[in-house]
Design a protein around this motif. Structure first.
Motif, mmCIF file in Angstrom:
data_model
loop_
_atom_site.group_PDB
_atom_site.id
_atom_site.type_symbol
_atom_site.label_atom_id
_atom_site.label_comp_id
_atom_site.label_asym_id
_atom_site.label_seq_id
_atom_site.Cartn_x
_atom_site.Cartn_y
_atom_site.Cartn_z
ATOM 1 N N ARG A 56 0.832 -1.214 0.000
ATOM 2 C CA ARG A 56 0.000 0.000 0.000
ATOM 3 C C ARG A 56 0.866 1.264 0.000
ATOM 4 O O ARG A 56 0.574 2.226 -0.707
ATOM 5 N N ARG A 85 -1.687 10.511 4.129
ATOM 6 C CA ARG A 85 -2.362 11.795 3.882
ATOM 7 C C ARG A 85 -1.839 12.934 4.750
ATOM 8 O O ARG A 85 -1.636 14.045 4.267
ATOM 9 N N ALA A 93 1.253 4.087 -2.949
ATOM 10 C CA ALA A 93 1.003 5.514 -2.687
ATOM 11 C C ALA A 93 2.147 6.368 -3.205
ATOM 12 O O ALA A 93 1.925 7.395 -3.856
ATOM 13 N N ASP A 101 -3.077 4.835 5.955
ATOM 14 C CA ASP A 101 -3.661 5.868 5.092
ATOM 15 C C ASP A 101 -3.605 7.241 5.761
ATOM 16 O O ASP A 101 -3.366 8.246 5.103
ATOM 17 N N GLN A 115 -4.989 -0.547 7.782
ATOM 18 C CA GLN A 115 -5.111 0.256 6.564
ATOM 19 C C GLN A 115 -5.397 1.713 6.890
ATOM 20 O O GLN A 115 -4.783 2.615 6.321
ATOM 21 N N ARG A 116 -6.337 1.939 7.802
ATOM 22 C CA ARG A 116 -6.686 3.314 8.163
ATOM 23 C C ARG A 116 -5.506 4.044 8.787
ATOM 24 O O ARG A 116 -5.291 5.226 8.531
#
Length: 140
Positions: free
Chosen positions: A34, A133, A38, A129, A125-126
């Protein structure tokens, strides 16, 4: 940049008693994929393939190996080495840590962490992420 696979630091009682869990190993792999995706999709970054050194890297503790992350990244032609850990205190309390280091100088360019609650695919995942961000400022 060379984005290495994440490593688990398991200081939980469960980890001491039962050892590594297959689902956590799969989550570590998922985080690496992931994060690479990104960076690859963000403007201005080129991610090198870590496969040629993956086995060597997996046998080491990239956070405490005296710069082996830099040596492995240099071997791949990368200018930055990106490593990460998931620290598991319990099934409820975990944190995801990312480190970006300049291969030539060894200087840490960025260090960041996100606390997560719950040992699930979704919480991992959160957490990643959020770092992508809000700390790396790439992605959606």
């Amino acid at each position: 940049m060379a984005v290495f696979d994440f490593e688990l630091i398991d200081s939980s009682l469960e980890g001491e008693l039962t050892g590594p869990k297959a689902e956590e190993t799969a989550r570590l792999e998922m985080l690496g994929e992931r994060l690479r995706a990104a960076f690859a999709s963000a403007e201005g970054f080129e991610v090198v393939d870590v496969e040629p050194v993956r086995e060597d890297a997996s046998r080491r503790n990239l956070q405490a190996c005296g710069g082996c992350d830099r040596a492995l990244a240099a071997e791949l032609g990368a200018e930055w080495a990106v490593t990460g850990t998931v620290q598991k205190v319990s099934n409820l309390i975990l944190n995801i840590n990312l480190y970006v280091r300049d291969v030539a100088t060894g200087e840490r360019l960025q260090t960041m962490s996100a606390d997560i609650r719950g040992n699930t695919d979704e919480s991992w995942q959160r957490g990643l992420d959020w770092l992508i961000r809000n700390r790396l400022a790439i992605g959606k």
